[in-house]
Motif scaffolding. Structure first.
Motif, mmCIF file in Angstrom:
data_model
loop_
_atom_site.group_PDB
_atom_site.id
_atom_site.type_symbol
_atom_site.label_atom_id
_atom_site.label_comp_id
_atom_site.label_asym_id
_atom_site.label_seq_id
_atom_site.Cartn_x
_atom_site.Cartn_y
_atom_site.Cartn_z
ATOM 1 N N LEU A 49 -3.273 -2.912 -12.732
ATOM 2 C CA LEU A 49 -2.517 -1.316 -12.380
ATOM 3 C C LEU A 49 -2.437 -0.546 -13.278
ATOM 4 C CD1 LEU A 49 0.558 -3.708 -12.960
ATOM 5 C CD2 LEU A 49 0.508 -3.119 -11.108
ATOM 6 N N ASP A 50 -1.474 0.883 -13.462
ATOM 7 C CA ASP A 50 -2.050 2.070 -14.338
ATOM 8 C C ASP A 50 -0.836 1.363 -15.292
ATOM 9 O OD1 ASP A 50 -2.644 4.295 -12.109
ATOM 10 O OD2 ASP A 50 -3.780 2.998 -12.991
ATOM 11 N N VAL A 63 -2.296 -12.520 -11.542
ATOM 12 C CA VAL A 63 -1.837 -11.072 -12.044
ATOM 13 C C VAL A 63 -0.224 -11.026 -10.587
ATOM 14 C CG1 VAL A 63 -1.387 -8.842 -12.545
ATOM 15 C CG2 VAL A 63 -3.276 -10.145 -12.932
ATOM 16 N N PHE A 64 0.304 -11.704 -11.677
ATOM 17 C CA PHE A 64 1.502 -11.469 -10.995
ATOM 18 C C PHE A 64 2.989 -9.787 -10.826
ATOM 19 C CE2 PHE A 64 2.776 -15.145 -9.277
ATOM 20 C CZ PHE A 64 2.680 -16.158 -10.519
ATOM 21 N N VAL A 65 3.213 -9.421 -10.092
ATOM 22 C CA VAL A 65 3.566 -7.659 -10.160
ATOM 23 C C VAL A 65 5.116 -7.846 -9.249
ATOM 24 C CG1 VAL A 65 2.761 -5.170 -10.323
ATOM 25 C CG2 VAL A 65 1.419 -7.205 -10.281
ATOM 26 N N LEU A 66 5.945 -7.097 -10.143
ATOM 27 C CA LEU A 66 6.981 -6.927 -9.232
ATOM 28 C C LEU A 66 7.012 -5.030 -8.684
ATOM 29 C CD1 LEU A 66 10.028 -8.359 -8.515
ATOM 30 C CD2 LEU A 66 10.618 -8.254 -10.861
ATOM 31 N N GLY A 125 6.675 2.417 -5.968
ATOM 32 C CA GLY A 125 6.623 3.191 -7.149
ATOM 33 C C GLY A 125 5.965 3.214 -8.335
ATOM 34 N N SER A 126 6.225 2.737 -9.289
ATOM 35 C CA SER A 126 5.528 2.607 -10.819
ATOM 36 C C SER A 126 6.240 0.510 -10.740
ATOM 37 C CB SER A 126 5.519 2.756 -12.247
ATOM 38 O OG SER A 126 4.849 3.843 -12.049
ATOM 39 N N PHE A 181 -8.245 -6.592 -1.376
ATOM 40 C CA PHE A 181 -6.135 -6.141 -1.907
ATOM 41 C C PHE A 181 -6.438 -4.880 -2.531
ATOM 42 C CE2 PHE A 181 -1.698 -6.414 -0.148
ATOM 43 C CZ PHE A 181 -1.154 -5.786 -2.293
ATOM 44 N N ASN A 182 -4.857 -4.480 -2.496
ATOM 45 C CA ASN A 182 -5.096 -3.359 -3.849
ATOM 46 C C ASN A 182 -3.582 -2.413 -3.408
ATOM 47 O OD1 ASN A 182 -5.331 -0.084 -5.075
ATOM 48 N ND2 ASN A 182 -7.301 -0.808 -5.156
ATOM 49 N N THR A 183 -3.240 -3.119 -5.255
ATOM 50 C CA THR A 183 -2.158 -3.392 -5.191
ATOM 51 C C THR A 183 -1.190 -1.558 -5.401
ATOM 52 O OG1 THR A 183 -2.241 -5.577 -6.667
ATOM 53 C CG2 THR A 183 -0.003 -4.156 -6.393
ATOM 54 N N LYS A 184 -2.343 -0.587 -5.979
ATOM 55 C CA LYS A 184 -1.809 -0.122 -6.499
ATOM 56 C C LYS A 184 -1.358 0.806 -4.968
ATOM 57 C CE LYS A 184 -4.938 1.133 -9.991
ATOM 58 N NZ LYS A 184 -5.339 1.959 -10.644
ATOM 59 N N ASP A 185 -2.544 0.628 -4.024
ATOM 60 C CA ASP A 185 -3.204 1.390 -2.593
ATOM 61 C C ASP A 185 -1.707 0.332 -2.243
ATOM 62 O OD1 ASP A 185 -6.002 1.810 -1.912
ATOM 63 O OD2 ASP A 185 -4.877 3.201 -3.439
ATOM 64 N N PHE A 186 -1.268 -0.542 -2.057
ATOM 65 C CA PHE A 186 0.112 -0.809 -1.188
ATOM 66 C C PHE A 186 1.359 -0.304 -1.857
ATOM 67 C CE2 PHE A 186 2.139 -4.403 0.527
ATOM 68 C CZ PHE A 186 3.262 -4.503 -0.415
ATOM 69 N N ALA A 187 1.048 0.274 -3.087
ATOM 70 C CA ALA A 187 2.405 0.058 -3.891
ATOM 71 C C ALA A 187 3.102 1.801 -3.079
ATOM 72 C CB ALA A 187 2.491 -0.393 -5.212
ATOM 73 N N GLU A 188 1.947 2.376 -2.949
ATOM 74 C CA GLU A 188 1.729 4.355 -2.897
ATOM 75 C C GLU A 188 2.217 3.903 -0.877
ATOM 76 O OE1 GLU A 188 -1.741 5.993 -4.308
ATOM 77 O OE2 GLU A 188 -0.861 7.376 -1.984
#
Lengths: 174, 150
Positions: free
Chosen positions: A18-19, A120-123, A153-154, A141-148
């Motif tokens: 994550l960022d 890592v759990f991310v919400l 968002g963050s 899998f890429n969490t950042k790309d998925f979120a985008e």
């Protein structure tokens, strides 16, 4: 004066997965009534079944997405499958838990074979109720790309634990 | 920190035509002035340089661990003698160095894990101490109210 650093930064979760973000919601993950705190160690036998996940907030109309990823797959010294997606749940209403959401990718219990993996759990907070499509496969899998992709968002919260092979070849010698 | 394998892949992804051209250019100054009849890209090198060239390219095929650097070609390897170390020139690509780097990364991860855990526990302690103080205060207030009304 104790040196205070964010465990997510020190553990390189912010960096590898994550960022930097600002925590704005409560996220409580418990395996068998044992709450997960950053960097704690859990054995594969303790995380066989999906945990209880409770989220905070106050508006039942706000929906959230939860992911569980392993950035150290198959091994932290050579994470060529980073990130391995273990669980994906969407449409979780605030104040409730993961069992109230839509399980898009079912929980796969961590079974690290080499090294010590971070799980890592991310919400994320969703803009509204939305359809999320499961990726074709769990690895890379890429969490950042998925979120985008889904305008998430963050992150609003994240927590991670360490997990290594219970015993035998590949785990850490003790 | 990038895993060692990333560094390896970067180095090994050099296209071979570029490296051979580089060698040609290296010897280009020896061409001038070129003879009008033959513009040769492979001037007959002196025996010593020829030997060097052969040695370098030969070792290229032999040992996958050794890679040519993208920058100026390395100086020709010294002639084998009993005084040179058993592991040859670029130390970065030996198995020993690889293991060293991997171990360093592993150690760094281990320290990070330890520190992250310690930081988390510090936060927890602070949070619990605050909550404890707050609860004690509340308890006092409740006691006073009970005392006052009964």
């Amino acid at each position: 004066m104790p040196r205070e650093r964010d465990p997510l930064v020190v553990g390189r979760v912010i960096g590898d997965v994550l960022d930097s973000f600002t925590r704005s919601m409560n996220l409580t993950v418990s395996y068998n009534d044992r709450e997960v705190s950053n960097g704690c160690e859990l054995k594969p036998s303790q995380v066989v079944n999906q945990p209880r996940v409770d989220i905070g907030g106050d508006d039942l109309r706000a929906f959230h997405t939860l992911v569980l990823v392993d950035p150290d797959a198959p091994s932290p010294s050579d994470p060529n499958l980073r990130e391995y997606l273990h669980w994906l749940v969407t449409d979780i209403p605030a104040t409730t838990g993961a069992r109230f959401g839509q399980e898009v990718v079912c929980y796969e219990s961590p079974r690290p074979s080499m090294g010590i993996h971070r799980m890592v759990f991310v919400l994320f907070r969703q803009l509204g109720r939305q359809t999320v499509y499961a990726p074709g496969w769990r690895q890379n899998f890429n969490t950042k790309d998925f979120a985008e992709l889904y305008n998430l968002g963050s992150p609003v919260a994240a927590v991670y634990f360490n997990c290594q092979r219970e015993s035998g070849f590949g785990g850490r010698r003790r | 920190m990038r895993p060692m394998d990333d560094v390896w892949n970067d180095i090994s992804s050099l296209p071979s035509p570029a490296t051979t051209t580089h060698f040609q250019n290296f010897f280009a100054p020896a061409l001038r002035p070129p003879s009008p009849a033959t513009i040769s890209f492979h001037p007959p090198p002196s025996p010593t340089t020829m030997l060097t060239l052969l040695t370098t390219t030969h070792s290229d095929h032999q040992d996958p661990n050794k890679r040519l650097k993208p920058n100026p070609p390395p100086p020709p390897p010294p002639p084998p003698s009993i005084f040179t170390a058993p592991t040859a020139s670029p130390p970065e690509y030996t198995e020993k160095f690889r293991r060293l780097m991997k171990n360093r990364e592993s150690a760094a991860r281990s320290r990070a894990r330890k520190q992250a855990r310690a930081d988390e526990l510090e936060h927890e302690v602070m949070r619990l101490a605050k909550e404890n103080a707050k609860l004690k205060r509340l308890q006092k207030e409740v006691k006073i109210i009970i005392f006052y009304y009964f």
